[in-house]
Design a protein around this motif. Structure first.
Motif, PDB file in Angstrom:
ATOM      1  N   VAL A   1       0.807  -1.226   0.000  1.00 38.15           N
ATOM      2  CA  VAL A   1       0.000   0.000   0.000  1.00 38.15           C
ATOM      3  C   VAL A   1       0.840   1.276   0.000  1.00 38.15           C
ATOM      4  N   LEU A   2       1.978   1.236   0.727  1.00 40.64           N
ATOM      5  CA  LEU A   2       2.746   2.463   0.977  1.00 40.64           C
ATOM      6  C   LEU A   2       3.201   3.204  -0.300  1.00 40.64           C
ATOM      7  N   PRO A   3       3.850   2.521  -1.272  1.00 41.32           N
ATOM      8  CA  PRO A   3       4.309   3.273  -2.456  1.00 41.32           C
ATOM      9  C   PRO A   3       3.140   3.935  -3.183  1.00 41.32           C
ATOM     10  N   GLU A   4       2.026   3.228  -3.254  1.00 43.48           N
ATOM     11  CA  GLU A   4       0.880   3.762  -3.998  1.00 43.48           C
ATOM     12  C   GLU A   4       0.278   4.986  -3.307  1.00 43.48           C
ATOM     13  N   ILE A   5       0.115   4.913  -2.004  1.00 46.91           N
ATOM     14  CA  ILE A   5      -0.509   6.056  -1.302  1.00 46.91           C
ATOM     15  C   ILE A   5       0.424   7.270  -1.351  1.00 46.91           C
ATOM     16  N   ILE A   6       1.730   7.030  -1.220  1.00 47.22           N
ATOM     17  CA  ILE A   6       2.676   8.158  -1.284  1.00 47.22           C
ATOM     18  C   ILE A   6       2.593   8.808  -2.671  1.00 47.22           C
ATOM     19  N   HIS A   7       2.565   7.979  -3.697  1.00 52.07           N
ATOM     20  CA  HIS A   7       2.475   8.498  -5.075  1.00 52.07           C
ATOM     21  C   HIS A   7       1.200   9.336  -5.245  1.00 52.07           C
ATOM     22  N   LYS A   8       0.084   8.802  -4.764  1.00 55.72           N
ATOM     23  CA  LYS A   8      -1.196   9.507  -4.927  1.00 55.72           C
ATOM     24  C   LYS A   8      -1.190  10.857  -4.207  1.00 55.72           C
ATOM     25  N   LEU A   9      -0.608  10.872  -3.018  1.00 54.80           N
ATOM     26  CA  LEU A   9      -0.604  12.114  -2.232  1.00 54.80           C
ATOM     27  C   LEU A   9       0.349  13.147  -2.841  1.00 54.80           C
ATOM     28  N   VAL A  10       1.539  12.701  -3.222  1.00 55.20           N
ATOM     29  CA  VAL A  10       2.548  13.631  -3.750  1.00 55.20           C
ATOM     30  C   VAL A  10       2.129  14.158  -5.124  1.00 55.20           C
ATOM     31  N   SER A  11       1.557  13.285  -5.957  1.00 58.23           N
ATOM     32  CA  SER A  11       1.165  13.733  -7.298  1.00 58.23           C
ATOM     33  C   SER A  11       0.034  14.763  -7.245  1.00 58.23           C
ATOM     34  N   ARG A  12      -0.665  14.845  -6.119  1.00 57.10           N
ATOM     35  CA  ARG A  12      -1.720  15.866  -5.984  1.00 57.10           C
ATOM     36  C   ARG A  12      -1.192  17.135  -5.294  1.00 57.10           C
ATOM     37  N   GLY A  13       0.087  17.178  -5.058  1.00 57.61           N
ATOM     38  CA  GLY A  13       0.701  18.423  -4.550  1.00 57.61           C
ATOM     39  C   GLY A  13       1.014  18.440  -3.069  1.00 57.61           C
ATOM     40  N   SER A  14       0.682  17.396  -2.346  1.00 53.77           N
ATOM     41  CA  SER A  14       0.984  17.453  -0.907  1.00 53.77           C
ATOM     42  C   SER A  14       2.424  17.015  -0.649  1.00 53.77           C
ATOM     43  N   ARG A  15       2.918  17.389   0.536  1.00 47.69           N
ATOM     44  CA  ARG A  15       4.280  16.983   0.907  1.00 47.69           C
ATOM     45  C   ARG A  15       4.203  16.047   2.102  1.00 47.69           C
ATOM     46  N   ILE A  16       5.109  15.099   2.097  1.00 50.24           N
ATOM     47  CA  ILE A  16       5.130  14.122   3.193  1.00 50.24           C
ATOM     48  C   ILE A  16       6.110  14.625   4.265  1.00 50.24           C
ATOM     49  N   LYS A  17       5.612  14.783   5.486  1.00 53.84           N
ATOM     50  CA  LYS A  17       6.492  15.238   6.571  1.00 53.84           C
ATOM     51  C   LYS A  17       7.129  14.072   7.302  1.00 53.84           C
ATOM     52  N   ASN A  18       6.348  13.014   7.405  1.00 54.69           N
ATOM     53  CA  ASN A  18       6.828  11.883   8.205  1.00 54.69           C
ATOM     54  C   ASN A  18       6.055  10.619   7.823  1.00 54.69           C
ATOM     55  N   VAL A  19       6.751   9.491   7.823  1.00 58.15           N
ATOM     56  CA  VAL A  19       6.081   8.209   7.572  1.00 58.15           C
ATOM     57  C   VAL A  19       6.515   7.225   8.646  1.00 58.15           C
ATOM     58  N   LYS A  20       5.532   6.556   9.252  1.00 63.29           N
ATOM     59  CA  LYS A  20       5.878   5.532  10.240  1.00 63.29           C
ATOM     60  C   LYS A  20       5.089   4.283   9.922  1.00 63.29           C
ATOM     61  N   VAL A  21       5.734   3.143  10.111  1.00 64.46           N
ATOM     62  CA  VAL A  21       5.001   1.878  10.017  1.00 64.46           C
ATOM     63  C   VAL A  21       5.133   1.214  11.384  1.00 64.46           C
ATOM     64  N   LEU A  22       4.017   1.083  12.058  1.00 67.38           N
ATOM     65  CA  LEU A  22       4.048   0.602  13.436  1.00 67.38           C
ATOM     66  C   LEU A  22       3.256  -0.683  13.603  1.00 67.38           C
ATOM     67  N   GLU A  23       3.494  -1.328  14.727  1.00 67.67           N
ATOM     68  CA  GLU A  23       2.630  -2.462  15.077  1.00 67.67           C
ATOM     69  C   GLU A  23       1.262  -1.896  15.413  1.00 67.67           C
ATOM     70  N   PRO A  24       0.194  -2.602  15.109  1.00 69.55           N
ATOM     71  CA  PRO A  24      -1.132  -2.052  15.395  1.00 69.55           C
ATOM     72  C   PRO A  24      -1.383  -1.921  16.898  1.00 69.55           C
ATOM     73  N   SER A  25      -2.166  -0.923  17.258  1.00 70.44           N
ATOM     74  CA  SER A  25      -2.454  -0.685  18.677  1.00 70.44           C
ATOM     75  C   SER A  25      -3.926  -0.936  18.955  1.00 70.44           C
ATOM     76  N   LEU A  26      -4.249  -0.890  20.245  1.00 67.76           N
ATOM     77  CA  LEU A  26      -5.637  -1.045  20.656  1.00 67.76           C
ATOM     78  C   LEU A  26      -6.487   0.090  20.079  1.00 67.76           C
ATOM     79  N   GLU A  27      -5.878   1.268  20.022  1.00 71.91           N
ATOM     80  CA  GLU A  27      -6.599   2.423  19.478  1.00 71.91           C
ATOM     81  C   GLU A  27      -6.997   2.160  18.020  1.00 71.91           C
ATOM     82  N   ASP A  28      -6.078   1.558  17.255  1.00 75.69           N
ATOM     83  CA  ASP A  28      -6.386   1.236  15.853  1.00 75.69           C
ATOM     84  C   ASP A  28      -7.558   0.259  15.786  1.00 75.69           C
ATOM     85  N   ALA A  29      -7.522  -0.730  16.669  1.00 80.81           N
ATOM     86  CA  ALA A  29      -8.588  -1.736  16.658  1.00 80.81           C
ATOM     87  C   ALA A  29      -9.931  -1.086  16.982  1.00 80.81           C
TER      88      ALA A  29
END
Ligand SMILES: Nc1ncnc2c1ncn2[C@@H]1O[C@H](COP(=O)(O)OP(=O)(O)OP(=O)(O)O)[C@@H](O)[C@H]1O
Ligand SMILES: [Mg+2]
Length: 362
Positions: free
Chosen positions: A316-344
């Motif tokens: 998913v990551l390369p595609e979402i970054i491409h979609k966001l950047v090609s529409r003019g946004s800038r990426i400040k930070n990217v993290k890939v984490l283990e899922p948390s209870l909050e996510d659930a």
């Protein structure tokens, strides 16, 4: 003490509040004032509305369990705890605490519980000019608690050295610990805590939680603990009950709850200059995500935090970054984490009612 198998049992527990809403007086978040505001509005006698706070709650907390009750503002945590503490009557349904009916056996229920709504507010009973020891002795006599356990409570909470200090001179965190000591000398088998650590420093929160763990493990006290601290719940809880809109959405141990959602990784992207419809972009990758969420931080600078719960970030990551950047946004930070209870919970909150009882096998 009456022998218990189920410390707390509720069946079809429902609570409907009648509120009287006057134009101009209504503010979101007023529920923090609870019953007090209800009375004031009642006297104003204006348009009538109903709030369905609990919608048929079924909950069983066994003797010796430590259950975290979590959920967003207004989900019904306080209402549920107040019913168990006999301060509110259920509109329909039944609730038992230590085997006693909260509606008909109020006195017996009260003998079996320590109800702590807020450790900070709890300090209001104290005489500020007297020492901690004197205050605790007075309270113990007033409520008929044994004074024998007083020193032990002070030791456990690491506040022995405060015994001869004047109450009014203590810090808020220290005052909160004294209130907990009072709960301990009552020697009740069931603790009902409603966000007791609100307003306390992280260090004081830790001491309170360690103490609750001690009470649960060593003294076999049953604990129902309403909180917004999801990280604490994830680390400490054997069982978490997630309430939303008066309904239990999920009930189980944190690891099993997280696993039940099927996320293996959570992608967090901090972006700015996003002046387009982010919802539409997320919709395009939705089939490869278990949940998607975008939170607007600052509209002027187009700042968002985008969260994606996924099985495989590489997919998913390369595609979402491409979609966001090609529409003019800038990426400040990217993290890939283990899922948390909050996510659930984010996943279950989106999915809505149809409660999931998750069998722990972790
Ligand atoms: N005395 C009252 N009169 C009318 N409505 C009330 C009263 N107390 C609570 N409510 C409503 O019942 C619902 C549940 O509120 P409750 O206080 O139980 O939620 P909560 O989960 O404790 O929220 P929070 O996390 O903000 O403390 C809310 O919609 C609230 O507005
Ligand atoms: Mg509350």
């Amino acid at each position: 003490m009456k022998s218990m198998i189920n410390a707390i049992v509720t069946e079809e527990l429902t609570r409907i509040f009648k509120t009287y809403v006057l134009k101009g007086y209504y503010e979101s978040g007023w529920e923090h004032g609870g019953v007090f505001l209800y009375n004031i509005w009642k006297r104003l006698r204006a348009e009538k509305t109903m709030v369905q706070a609990l919608k048929g709650i079924n909950l069983r907390v066994r003797e010796g369990e430590f259950v975290f009750l979590v959920g967003p503002n207004g989900s019904g945590k306080t209402t549920l705890i107040r019913i168990l503490a006999t301060f509110l009557l259920p509109t329909s349904g039944k609730a038992f605490v230590a085997g006693y009916d909260v509606t008909h056996q109020k006195r017996e229920v009260l003998k079996n519980i320590s109800y702590i709504p807020s450790l900070l507010a709890g300090a209001a009973w104290a005489h500020v000019g007297l020492t901690v020891g004197e205050n605790l002795k007075i309270m113990a006599r007033l409520f008929g608690y044994s004074e024998k356990t007083l020193d032990e409570a002070l030791r456990t909470l690491e506040i022995e050295d405060l015994k001869n200090r004047v109450f009014g001179s203590l810090s808020t965190g220290q005052q909160a610990r004294v209130v907990l000591a009072l709960g301990m000398i009552k020697n009740a088998p069931i603790f009902l805590l409603d966000e007791p650590t609100l307003g306390l420093s992280p260090e004081a929160v830790r001491i309170v939680l360690d103490y609750l763990k001690y009470l649960n493990e060593k003294m076999k006290v049953t604990i129902l603990y309403a909180t917004h601290h999801l990280m604490e719940a994830q680390k400490m809880a054997d069982r978490v009950v997630f309430l939303k809109d008066g309904t239990i959405l999920v009930d189980g141990d944190p690891k099993s709850i997280i696993r039940s959602v099927g996320i293996t990784e959570t992608i967090i992207l901090e972006i700015h200059h996003a002046y387009f419809d982010i919802g539409k972009v997320l919709h395009e990758i939705e089939d490869r995500c278990i949940f998607t969420n975008a939170e607007l931080l600052e509209s002027e600078t187009g700042e968002y935090v985008v969260k994606l719960g996924v099985k495989d970030s590489g997919e998913v990551l390369p595609e979402i970054i491409h979609k966001l950047v090609s529409r003019g946004s800038r990426i400040k930070n990217v993290k890939v984490l283990e899922p948390s209870l909050e996510d659930a919970f984010m996943y279950y909150a989106r999915r809505g009612p149809g409660s999931a009882e998750i069998q722990g096998n972790s």
